[in-house]
Design an enzyme around this catalytic site. Sequence first.
Site, PDB file in Angstrom:
ATOM      1  N   GLU A 191      13.758  24.948  22.865  1.00 46.19           N
ATOM      2  CA  GLU A 191      14.779  24.482  21.916  1.00 46.19           C
ATOM      3  C   GLU A 191      15.714  23.497  22.590  1.00 46.19           C
ATOM      4  OE1 GLU A 191      17.603  25.603  23.468  1.00 46.19           O
ATOM      5  OE2 GLU A 191      16.179  26.832  24.626  1.00 46.19           O
ATOM      6  N   GLU A 211      14.558  24.555  26.646  1.00 50.17           N
ATOM      7  CA  GLU A 211      13.499  23.542  26.431  1.00 50.17           C
ATOM      8  C   GLU A 211      12.101  24.138  26.548  1.00 50.17           C
ATOM      9  OE1 GLU A 211      13.794  20.276  29.205  1.00 50.17           O
ATOM     10  OE2 GLU A 211      15.904  19.924  28.813  1.00 50.17           O
TER      11      GLU A 211
END
Lengths: 337, 337
Positions: free
Chosen positions: A162, A304
């Site tokens: 994310e 991420e």
Amino acid sequence: MTDHSSSFEIALRTAIDTKTKPVGALGRIETLAARIARIQKTLTPVADTCRLTIFAADHGIAGTGVSHYPQDVTRQMVLNFLSGGAAANVFARSVGADLQIVDCGMMGEPVPDPALVSRRIAPGTENALEGPAMTAEQLEIALSEGAALEATGTHQIACFGEMGIGNTSSASLVGAKLLGLPVEPLVGRGTGLDDEGVTRKAALLRQASDRTADRLDVKTALSEYGGFEIAMMAGAMCGAAETGRIVIVDGYIASVAALCAQELAPAAADHFVFAHRSAEAGHNRILDALSAEPLLELDMRLGEGTGALLAVPLVRAAAAMLREMASFESAGVSGPA
Amino acid sequence: MTDHSSSFEIALRTAIDTKTKPVGALGRIETLAARIARIQKTLTPVADTCRLTIFAADHGIAGTGVSHYPQDVTRQMVLNFLSGGAAANVFARSVGADLQIVDCGMMGEPVPDPALVSRRIAPGTENALEGPAMTAEQLEIALSEGAALEATGTHQIACFGEMGIGNTSSASLVGAKLLGLPVEPLVGRGTGLDDEGVTRKAALLRQASDRTADRLDVKTALSEYGGFEIAMMAGAMCGAAETGRIVIVDGYIASVAALCAQELAPAAADHFVFAHRSAEAGHNRILDALSAEPLLELDMRLGEGTGALLAVPLVRAAAAMLREMASFESAGVSGPA
């Protein structure tokens, strides 16, 4: 719950214990191999292909002082993903994973890059300090779009990451409401707040938390406090599990999404492999609630999907161990006296 | 000792801290990247190619009851390595590492397989309960042959494993004598002894230990108690360091070899990356003596270099992070406010 008396479980235990190694000598790799075998319902599992999907979105609460990075960084980092320069890109290349980036609701105009998958719900959520972050309709779209994304692709391993300035705040609020905990123990440094910053963030999240009951059901928690990326990731985790994939759960925010996915579809949890213990303060509480013991402990706190990617080689090695290792009998090796 | 004020160190710190991530957010991957950069003396390190060398040898002490596996298993496992069925083969394929197997002194006749690298010193060591395991001349051959093996090859990462029934006993005795410790806290289950077996093993190792002074220099410790595979691995670690390679240190036995290598050539230690914390009882003492904090903690205790191989993807990712990640400036990403 695993029924260890089933014929599959007995065959699985036998397959692992008769490999040419002392019983148990591969430790957690053996446990991981068993999990993968159960997910794929085979004693010769394959876990080679991998896709990382990064969900990016903005948060209304980000403008209130919960992060010391400007909100523009969400978009700037998405551009960095698209040009291949972020940690997630580097690790994805390093472990041979495909990468897709999904805009599920960044602020501002759409990024005009065909490589970016557009699933924009709105240009950022509303400010959860003042009211619900998203409507019930928006939440349903996020969940179903997430699930639909995982209905495509031939990857055996699904990793999720994310990007969204402010999303540790969103994750802490969602996690606290799901577990019926005060939000404070779930408040951490995020991208690197100092002590004063953490105190300010905790006070803001307390204010946001006070708007609603101590414990909320998963859909209420997500619509009150969620980010589009957290909701879409939860939907994607359900979809990936439904499709029979191994789901590697990244760090703090991904673990909150996993907790949501487990609430939405309890069977999804059987597909989870927890990658790493994040340095973010609240992660241990969420992991405990998921009865999760992550594979790696590397003091990472980037998100991420970077932690998930680093666990991919362990998943591959575990599957290969079960699929390819010789048995004492097939290799003509003597067992213990 | 790293001089953090050198221009290289300042450039290294800056390179890591200006990557597009919060400072420190990649945790131990950042520390690992710095280590690799120092080994290769560059800010764009490459750690892709990898070779695992497994040293196999037999131990005179193995016939005395220190292991519950028959001594033939050393040879049987070497045949298993040669036919590709052992855990080390599976993990080597999984991470894309080359594999070479070295006979440094198995019992019996040579194995007639051209794929096996023959560096046979003798058909097993002497029984260390009664006298020195090997002569000073044999030790010198083991060390120099090990170093010579690492003078060949283009691999950036050198992993080392071992096979030899009885070699946790040898490692415990060598480790104890190097550290001036009693041997008992270094005695563990090896391939899976029960409590009674551990008690018997400890009594035998006490008897072997009592033959010599509490603390021995490295060459005396190795010739009194070493295995050919431990000595040759120590030589190979020195050779790999000398050649500029990254040396991934596997579990208990490899860590004792690393301790020997560090005694023989202190600069070799700058090349070590410690892969995992073994479940073998004595490993923590050896790691402490090496000031080592392994990357993985997976309850493994197999040897063969299996733990080292599982750390290879972390080493690759760390090097790639430093080499390939964009900086805030190059990617146009804003830093913290």
